[in-house]
Scaffold this motif. Structure first.
Motif, mmCIF file in Angstrom:
data_model
loop_
_atom_site.group_PDB
_atom_site.id
_atom_site.type_symbol
_atom_site.label_atom_id
_atom_site.label_comp_id
_atom_site.label_asym_id
_atom_site.label_seq_id
_atom_site.Cartn_x
_atom_site.Cartn_y
_atom_site.Cartn_z
ATOM 1 N N ARG A 29 0.823 -1.207 0.000
ATOM 2 C CA ARG A 29 0.000 0.000 0.000
ATOM 3 C C ARG A 29 0.856 1.255 0.000
ATOM 4 O O ARG A 29 0.754 2.109 0.884
ATOM 5 C CB ARG A 29 -0.959 -0.045 1.193
ATOM 6 N N VAL A 30 1.723 1.302 -0.987
ATOM 7 C CA VAL A 30 2.527 2.489 -1.264
ATOM 8 C C VAL A 30 2.378 2.765 -2.754
ATOM 9 O O VAL A 30 2.340 1.827 -3.564
ATOM 10 C CB VAL A 30 4.005 2.293 -0.868
ATOM 11 N N PRO A 31 2.260 4.010 -3.155
ATOM 12 C CA PRO A 31 1.929 4.323 -4.544
ATOM 13 C C PRO A 31 2.845 3.674 -5.571
ATOM 14 O O PRO A 31 2.371 3.168 -6.597
ATOM 15 C CB PRO A 31 2.031 5.850 -4.586
ATOM 16 N N ARG A 32 4.145 3.668 -5.314
ATOM 17 C CA ARG A 32 5.096 3.183 -6.309
ATOM 18 C C ARG A 32 4.905 1.714 -6.645
ATOM 19 O O ARG A 32 5.140 1.282 -7.773
ATOM 20 C CB ARG A 32 6.513 3.435 -5.812
ATOM 21 N N PHE A 33 4.465 0.914 -5.648
ATOM 22 C CA PHE A 33 4.368 -0.536 -5.858
ATOM 23 C C PHE A 33 2.953 -1.062 -5.661
ATOM 24 O O PHE A 33 2.748 -2.257 -5.470
ATOM 25 C CB PHE A 33 5.331 -1.262 -4.908
ATOM 26 N N ALA A 34 1.986 -0.188 -5.715
ATOM 27 C CA ALA A 34 0.606 -0.575 -5.434
ATOM 28 C C ALA A 34 0.065 -1.605 -6.420
ATOM 29 O O ALA A 34 -0.839 -2.376 -6.087
ATOM 30 C CB ALA A 34 -0.290 0.659 -5.415
ATOM 31 N N THR A 35 0.597 -1.633 -7.641
ATOM 32 C CA THR A 35 0.089 -2.572 -8.649
ATOM 33 C C THR A 35 0.882 -3.867 -8.703
ATOM 34 O O THR A 35 0.542 -4.773 -9.464
ATOM 35 C CB THR A 35 0.109 -1.920 -10.044
ATOM 36 N N ALA A 36 1.940 -3.970 -7.896
ATOM 37 C CA ALA A 36 2.758 -5.192 -7.901
ATOM 38 C C ALA A 36 1.944 -6.356 -7.341
ATOM 39 O O ALA A 36 1.216 -6.217 -6.361
ATOM 40 C CB ALA A 36 4.018 -4.979 -7.073
ATOM 41 N N ASP A 37 2.071 -7.517 -7.972
ATOM 42 C CA ASP A 37 1.319 -8.694 -7.542
ATOM 43 C C ASP A 37 2.211 -9.929 -7.639
ATOM 44 O O ASP A 37 2.560 -10.370 -8.726
ATOM 45 C CB ASP A 37 0.073 -8.869 -8.397
ATOM 46 N N LEU A 38 2.591 -10.475 -6.488
ATOM 47 C CA LEU A 38 3.433 -11.677 -6.457
ATOM 48 C C LEU A 38 2.665 -12.893 -5.961
ATOM 49 O O LEU A 38 3.277 -13.893 -5.565
ATOM 50 C CB LEU A 38 4.662 -11.440 -5.563
ATOM 51 N N THR A 39 1.343 -12.835 -5.962
ATOM 52 C CA THR A 39 0.564 -14.004 -5.553
ATOM 53 C C THR A 39 0.915 -15.171 -6.482
ATOM 54 O O THR A 39 1.127 -15.003 -7.682
ATOM 55 C CB THR A 39 -0.942 -13.727 -5.609
ATOM 56 N N GLY A 40 0.987 -16.348 -5.886
ATOM 57 C CA GLY A 40 1.372 -17.532 -6.641
ATOM 58 C C GLY A 40 2.856 -17.838 -6.567
ATOM 59 O O GLY A 40 3.279 -18.933 -6.965
ATOM 60 N N ARG A 41 3.647 -16.910 -6.065
ATOM 61 C CA ARG A 41 5.084 -17.147 -5.912
ATOM 62 C C ARG A 41 5.395 -17.623 -4.497
ATOM 63 O O ARG A 41 4.693 -17.284 -3.540
ATOM 64 C CB ARG A 41 5.880 -15.881 -6.198
ATOM 65 N N SER A 42 6.466 -18.366 -4.380
ATOM 66 C CA SER A 42 6.899 -18.835 -3.071
ATOM 67 C C SER A 42 7.834 -17.826 -2.424
ATOM 68 O O SER A 42 8.598 -17.132 -3.119
ATOM 69 C CB SER A 42 7.621 -20.184 -3.192
ATOM 70 N N VAL A 43 7.776 -17.752 -1.105
ATOM 71 C CA VAL A 43 8.728 -16.950 -0.337
ATOM 72 C C VAL A 43 9.938 -17.825 -0.043
ATOM 73 O O VAL A 43 9.802 -18.909 0.532
ATOM 74 C CB VAL A 43 8.092 -16.444 0.974
ATOM 75 N N LEU A 44 11.097 -17.369 -0.446
ATOM 76 C CA LEU A 44 12.320 -18.143 -0.245
ATOM 77 C C LEU A 44 12.845 -18.004 1.183
ATOM 78 O O LEU A 44 13.444 -18.939 1.721
ATOM 79 C CB LEU A 44 13.388 -17.701 -1.241
ATOM 80 N N GLY A 45 12.643 -16.840 1.783
ATOM 81 C CA GLY A 45 13.115 -16.643 3.145
ATOM 82 C C GLY A 45 13.113 -15.174 3.515
ATOM 83 O O GLY A 45 12.980 -14.292 2.662
ATOM 84 N N VAL A 46 13.267 -14.920 4.804
ATOM 85 C CA VAL A 46 13.335 -13.564 5.334
ATOM 86 C C VAL A 46 14.567 -13.461 6.219
ATOM 87 O O VAL A 46 14.791 -14.310 7.086
ATOM 88 C CB VAL A 46 12.088 -13.196 6.163
ATOM 89 N N SER A 47 15.373 -12.439 6.005
ATOM 90 C CA SER A 47 16.581 -12.261 6.803
ATOM 91 C C SER A 47 16.735 -10.791 7.174
ATOM 92 O O SER A 47 16.110 -9.905 6.583
ATOM 93 C CB SER A 47 17.823 -12.738 6.044
ATOM 94 N N SER A 48 17.569 -10.553 8.170
ATOM 95 C CA SER A 48 17.849 -9.183 8.590
ATOM 96 C C SER A 48 19.291 -8.849 8.254
ATOM 97 O O SER A 48 20.168 -9.716 8.226
ATOM 98 C CB SER A 48 17.610 -9.004 10.089
ATOM 99 N N ARG A 49 19.522 -7.575 8.020
ATOM 100 C CA ARG A 49 20.879 -7.046 7.809
ATOM 101 C C ARG A 49 20.935 -5.741 8.573
ATOM 102 O O ARG A 49 20.373 -4.737 8.142
ATOM 103 C CB ARG A 49 21.145 -6.836 6.323
ATOM 104 N N GLY A 50 21.574 -5.757 9.758
ATOM 105 C CA GLY A 50 21.508 -4.592 10.617
ATOM 106 C C GLY A 50 20.063 -4.350 11.015
ATOM 107 O O GLY A 50 19.414 -5.215 11.600
#
Length: 268
Positions: A29-50
């Motif tokens: 819900r940000v204007p620049r990426f509001a139309t992006a749609d990744l449904t159907g894709r798998s999440v590979l992972g979540v990591s932190s950096r700092g």
């Protein structure tokens, strides 16, 4: 307040909820990426950096987010009431059949190619909780500008990544120096101890639900005190070491806490 330990815990929760599962909901819900749609894709992972979060998806895409002062990610089960804030504060929703991750008040949220991640995290110094941790590099970075105030040098993520305002105040207390003292005026081996203690504190708190510095290790313990922190948030209360009242001042729109007796150096 989100610092390196808090962000790592957030990454773990998101990874447990999303990694290896196919997205059924993807809503930025940000204007620049509001139309992006990744449904159907798998999440590979979540990591932190700092203090940065990187959520990677199949197809070579990464969602980069940063919590700063007020941002938060919450994970909910099916039908669970959302308690992270009002709907107008929601900036991202990532969901699968079992869990939904909701990002609130995220000041930084962008979708980029995974190969371009260095554009958003490549400037960071060694991560105190990361595989790239290098105390020698962190020490060199910290001392690169001898005239710089200790507090500013510790908070600069280009020097070492993961320290926020809470740890900055606590580390300065442990070093017996005010945050405004030029880092070059610290006598050896204090700078080295600052780096090693920062690592020690974040490591000790990476699995704790409530952050503590007074009981992080036996060597740093405050004689059985029930207080979790030495100075942060304790303005007007007695110092755990000497009994002098802790002082506070606004510094770059953030509160800074110190003990006027235990810590030497300028106070502005």
């Amino acid at each position: 307040m989100p610092e390196g330990d808090t962000v790592l815990q957030t990454a773990r929760r998101l990874d447990a909820a999303l990694a290896g599962r196919v997205l059924t909901v993807f809503d930025l819900r940000v204007p620049r990426f509001a139309t992006a749609d990744l449904t159907g894709r798998s999440v590979l992972g979540v990591s932190s950096r700092g203090k940065h979060l990187l959520t990677r998806f199949e197809g070579g895409l990464t969602l980069h987010s940063h919590l700063r002062m007020d941002g938060a990610w919450r994970v909910y089960g099916p039908g669970e009431r959302r308690r992270g804030g009002p709907d107008h504060q929601i900036r991202a929703v990532l969901g699968n059949r079992e869990r939904t991750a909701v990002g609130y008040r995220l000041p930084v949220l962008e979708l980029l190619r995974t190969r371009d991640e260095t554009r958003v995290v490549g400037h960071l110094g060694p991560d105190l909780l990361g595989a790239d941790w290098d105390p020698d590099t962190a020490l060199r970075n910290l001392l690169a500008d001898p005239g710089r105030r200790i507090g500013d040098a510790l908070l600069d993520q280009r020097n070492l990544a993961g320290i926020g305002n809470v740890y900055m105040c606590e580390l300065c207390f442990m070093a017996r120096a005010t945050p405004w003292l030029p880092v070059g005026e610290l006598e050896p081996p204090v700078p080295t101890l600052l780096v090693s203690t920062a690592k020690q504190l974040l490591e000790a708190n990476r699995d704790r639900p409530m952050r503590t510095t007074t009981r992080a290790t036996a060597a740093l313990a405050a004689g059985g005190s029930r207080d979790r922190l030495f100075v942060y948030g304790r303005a007007g209360r007695p110092c755990l070491r000497c009994g002098t009242l802790i002082r506070t001042a606004e510094r770059d729109d953030r509160p800074t806490y110190w003990c006027p007796r235990c810590q030497s150096g300028p106070t502005s």
